[in-house]
Scaffold this motif. Structure first.
Motif, mmCIF file in Angstrom:
data_model
loop_
_atom_site.group_PDB
_atom_site.id
_atom_site.type_symbol
_atom_site.label_atom_id
_atom_site.label_comp_id
_atom_site.label_asym_id
_atom_site.label_seq_id
_atom_site.Cartn_x
_atom_site.Cartn_y
_atom_site.Cartn_z
ATOM 1 N N LYS A 1 -27.614 33.764 -24.590
ATOM 2 C CA LYS A 1 -27.207 35.089 -25.076
ATOM 3 C C LYS A 1 -25.730 35.356 -24.774
ATOM 4 N N VAL A 2 -25.257 34.843 -23.661
ATOM 5 C CA VAL A 2 -23.844 35.018 -23.325
ATOM 6 C C VAL A 2 -22.965 34.461 -24.443
ATOM 7 N N LEU A 3 -23.322 33.260 -24.948
ATOM 8 C CA LEU A 3 -22.539 32.640 -26.018
ATOM 9 C C LEU A 3 -22.990 33.080 -27.401
ATOM 10 N N GLY A 4 -24.133 33.784 -27.470
ATOM 11 C CA GLY A 4 -24.613 34.244 -28.766
ATOM 12 C C GLY A 4 -25.118 33.116 -29.642
ATOM 13 N N VAL A 5 -25.799 32.128 -29.032
ATOM 14 C CA VAL A 5 -26.322 30.996 -29.790
ATOM 15 C C VAL A 5 -27.816 30.859 -29.528
ATOM 16 N N GLY A 6 -28.483 30.103 -30.378
ATOM 17 C CA GLY A 6 -29.897 29.821 -30.181
ATOM 18 C C GLY A 6 -30.104 28.727 -29.151
ATOM 19 N N LYS B 1 -19.277 24.861 -28.869
ATOM 20 C CA LYS B 1 -17.808 24.874 -28.781
ATOM 21 C C LYS B 1 -17.229 25.982 -29.654
ATOM 22 N N LYS B 2 -17.780 26.168 -30.849
ATOM 23 C CA LYS B 2 -17.293 27.217 -31.747
ATOM 24 C C LYS B 2 -17.489 28.593 -31.120
ATOM 25 N N ALA B 3 -18.670 28.816 -30.520
ATOM 26 C CA ALA B 3 -18.948 30.108 -29.884
ATOM 27 C C ALA B 3 -18.023 30.325 -28.687
ATOM 28 N N TYR B 4 -17.810 29.277 -27.911
ATOM 29 C CA TYR B 4 -16.920 29.405 -26.743
ATOM 30 C C TYR B 4 -15.486 29.727 -27.167
ATOM 31 N N ARG B 5 -14.988 29.021 -28.169
ATOM 32 C CA ARG B 5 -13.608 29.248 -28.614
ATOM 33 C C ARG B 5 -13.407 30.701 -29.050
ATOM 34 N N ARG B 6 -14.353 31.222 -29.798
ATOM 35 C CA ARG B 6 -14.222 32.600 -30.298
ATOM 36 C C ARG B 6 -14.236 33.603 -29.150
ATOM 37 N N LEU B 7 -15.186 33.447 -28.226
ATOM 38 C CA LEU B 7 -15.310 34.411 -27.137
ATOM 39 C C LEU B 7 -14.204 34.250 -26.104
ATOM 40 N N PHE C 1 -14.590 36.633 -19.226
ATOM 41 C CA PHE C 1 -14.049 35.317 -19.548
ATOM 42 C C PHE C 1 -14.692 34.243 -18.658
ATOM 43 N N LYS C 2 -14.844 34.534 -17.374
ATOM 44 C CA LYS C 2 -15.466 33.569 -16.462
ATOM 45 C C LYS C 2 -16.935 33.345 -16.806
ATOM 46 N N GLN C 3 -17.638 34.422 -17.226
ATOM 47 C CA GLN C 3 -19.054 34.274 -17.581
ATOM 48 C C GLN C 3 -19.217 33.407 -18.830
ATOM 49 N N VAL C 4 -18.342 33.618 -19.824
ATOM 50 C CA VAL C 4 -18.365 32.788 -21.026
ATOM 51 C C VAL C 4 -18.112 31.329 -20.664
ATOM 52 N N SER C 5 -17.155 31.085 -19.785
ATOM 53 C CA SER C 5 -16.808 29.726 -19.384
ATOM 54 C C SER C 5 -17.964 29.057 -18.653
ATOM 55 N N GLU C 6 -18.610 29.818 -17.756
ATOM 56 C CA GLU C 6 -19.742 29.252 -17.011
ATOM 57 C C GLU C 6 -20.888 28.904 -17.950
ATOM 58 N N ALA C 7 -21.142 29.773 -18.933
ATOM 59 C CA ALA C 7 -22.216 29.505 -19.884
ATOM 60 C C ALA C 7 -21.932 28.233 -20.669
ATOM 61 N N TYR C 8 -20.688 28.080 -21.103
ATOM 62 C CA TYR C 8 -20.338 26.877 -21.863
ATOM 63 C C TYR C 8 -20.405 25.638 -20.970
ATOM 64 N N ASP C 9 -19.948 25.757 -19.731
ATOM 65 C CA ASP C 9 -19.978 24.630 -18.796
ATOM 66 C C ASP C 9 -21.402 24.122 -18.611
ATOM 67 N N VAL C 10 -22.345 25.031 -18.483
ATOM 68 C CA VAL C 10 -23.744 24.640 -18.260
ATOM 69 C C VAL C 10 -24.362 24.059 -19.528
ATOM 70 N N LEU C 11 -24.220 24.768 -20.652
ATOM 71 C CA LEU C 11 -24.929 24.354 -21.863
ATOM 72 C C LEU C 11 -24.307 23.139 -22.536
ATOM 73 N N SER C 12 -23.037 22.851 -22.254
ATOM 74 C CA SER C 12 -22.405 21.677 -22.871
ATOM 75 C C SER C 12 -22.621 20.412 -22.049
ATOM 76 N N ASP C 13 -23.177 20.552 -20.844
ATOM 77 C CA ASP C 13 -23.475 19.409 -19.980
ATOM 78 C C ASP C 13 -24.967 19.105 -20.084
ATOM 79 N N PRO C 14 -25.356 17.941 -20.615
ATOM 80 C CA PRO C 14 -26.787 17.649 -20.836
ATOM 81 C C PRO C 14 -27.642 17.808 -19.576
ATOM 82 N N GLN C 15 -27.138 17.352 -18.413
ATOM 83 C CA GLN C 15 -27.937 17.445 -17.197
ATOM 84 C C GLN C 15 -28.090 18.896 -16.741
ATOM 85 N N LYS C 16 -26.978 19.611 -16.693
ATOM 86 C CA LYS C 16 -27.058 21.014 -16.282
ATOM 87 C C LYS C 16 -27.941 21.811 -17.230
#
Length: 328
Positions: free
Chosen positions: A7-12, A21-27, A45-60
């Motif tokens: 929900k932070v990134l607004g993606v499914g 990546k598209k959602a992160y760049r926009r936010l 900004f930090k919350q958006v970054s943390e969300a992307y860091d977690v969801l873009s890493d397969p293990q996390k």
């Protein structure tokens, strides 16, 4: 339950790497503290970054999907032995988040472009979907921002004098729009937009301010587009990169030569001798005295001088005979 990073990134939950990546760049562009003066911008900004860091890493992401934010940060074991990677020890997973600026630099290739000094308290707080306790967040059954429609652009004419387009200018435009606060309530705010008119810009040039329309739930705000409109000038007319100047002369001057004196758009005085016989279609061309060429700042178009010849209304018999004798 912790923060819902989707929900932070607004993606499914099935979002691909490209969608993340598209959602992160926009936010990130919207909430970067160097662009957004809101007191909340840094934490958003930090919350958006943390969300992307977690969801873009397969293990996390795999650990987060199974255990949530609390389990991820508490060091829950990976879902399977094969999921062990850097950061995972014999007793489970150790959460090592990357910094927001590190992620931003990786995606954008450096610091925020054109960043200036931040003004504490100088902006209006923006609500952010998906934050714990945020009343304007996207709830169950509500469409995500990724699926939200984009409002159509708002276009406004920006009148500029020919001098503005020749020398360049700065325009300050005051706008009023609705923004959503942290609770989702619309608040009317006024903003001053700065438009730097570049020398040589032409009629129809568009200047776009992304998402400067009214904010509404589940709608991406309109882009605000200013379109250059060129005011008529009393002496010069523009033709592409050239300037056209019309000079009145007598028939005698047309036949014997004349001198054209004029003041340029930047205030210089030019004296142009015309030695040719001037016909109704003749143009005297002065190289490099036209409009600046935007893509080649060191170059200009030409000044083309046209002539309006004043013919005598009548001639005596002796004058006619003299002209016939002179020109025969």
């Amino acid at each position: 339950m912790g923060v819902d990073y989707y929900k932070v990134l607004g993606v499914g939950r099935g979002a691909t790497d490209d969608e993340l990546k598209k959602a992160y760049r926009r936010l990130a562009m919207k909430y970067h503290p160097d662009k957004n003066p809101s007191p909340q911008a840094d934490s958003l900004f930090k919350q958006v970054s943390e969300a992307y860091d977690v969801l873009s890493d397969p293990q996390k992401r795999a650990i987060y999907d199974q255990y949530g934010e609390d389990g991820l940060k508490a060091g829950a074991p990976p879902p399977s032995p094969s999921a062990h990677a850097a950061g995972a020890g014999a007793h489970g997973f150790r959460f090592n988040p990357r910094s927001a600026e590190e992620i931003f630099s990786e995606i954008f290739g450096g610091a925020f472009p054109g960043a200036g000094p931040r003004t504490p308290g100088g902006g209006v707080p923006h609500g952010f979907p998906g934050f714990a306790g945020g009343g304007s967040g996207v709830g169950a059954g509500e469409p995500s921002r990724a699926a939200a429609r984009k409002a159509p652009p708002i276009e406004r004419q920006l009148a500029c004098s020919l001098e503005d387009l020749y020398k360049g200018a700065t325009k300050k435009m005051k706008i009023s729009r609705d923004v959503l606060d942290a609770t989702g309530k619309p608040t009317n705010v006024e903003e001053i937009l700065t438009i730097d008119i570049k020398p040589g810009w032409k009629k129809g040039t568009k200047i776009t301010f992304p998402e400067k329309g009214n904010e509404m739930r589940n709608v991406i705000p309109s882009d605000l587009v200013f379109i250059i409109e060129e005011r008529a000038h009393p002496k010069f007319k523009r033709d592409g990169n050239d300037l056209i100047y019309t000079h009145k002369i007598s028939l005698v001057e047309a036949l014997t030569g004349c001198t054209v004196q004029l003041t340029t758009l930047d205030g210089r005085n030019l004296t142009i001798p015309v030695k040719s016989v001037v016909s109704p279609t003749y143009e005297e061309v002065v190289q490099g005295e036209g409009m600046p060429i935007t893509r080649e700042p060191s170059k200009k178009g030409n000044l083309r001088i046209r002539f309006q010849i004043k013919f005598p209304t009548n001639l005596t018999a002796d004058q006619k005979a003299g002209i016939q004798q002179l020109l025969s």
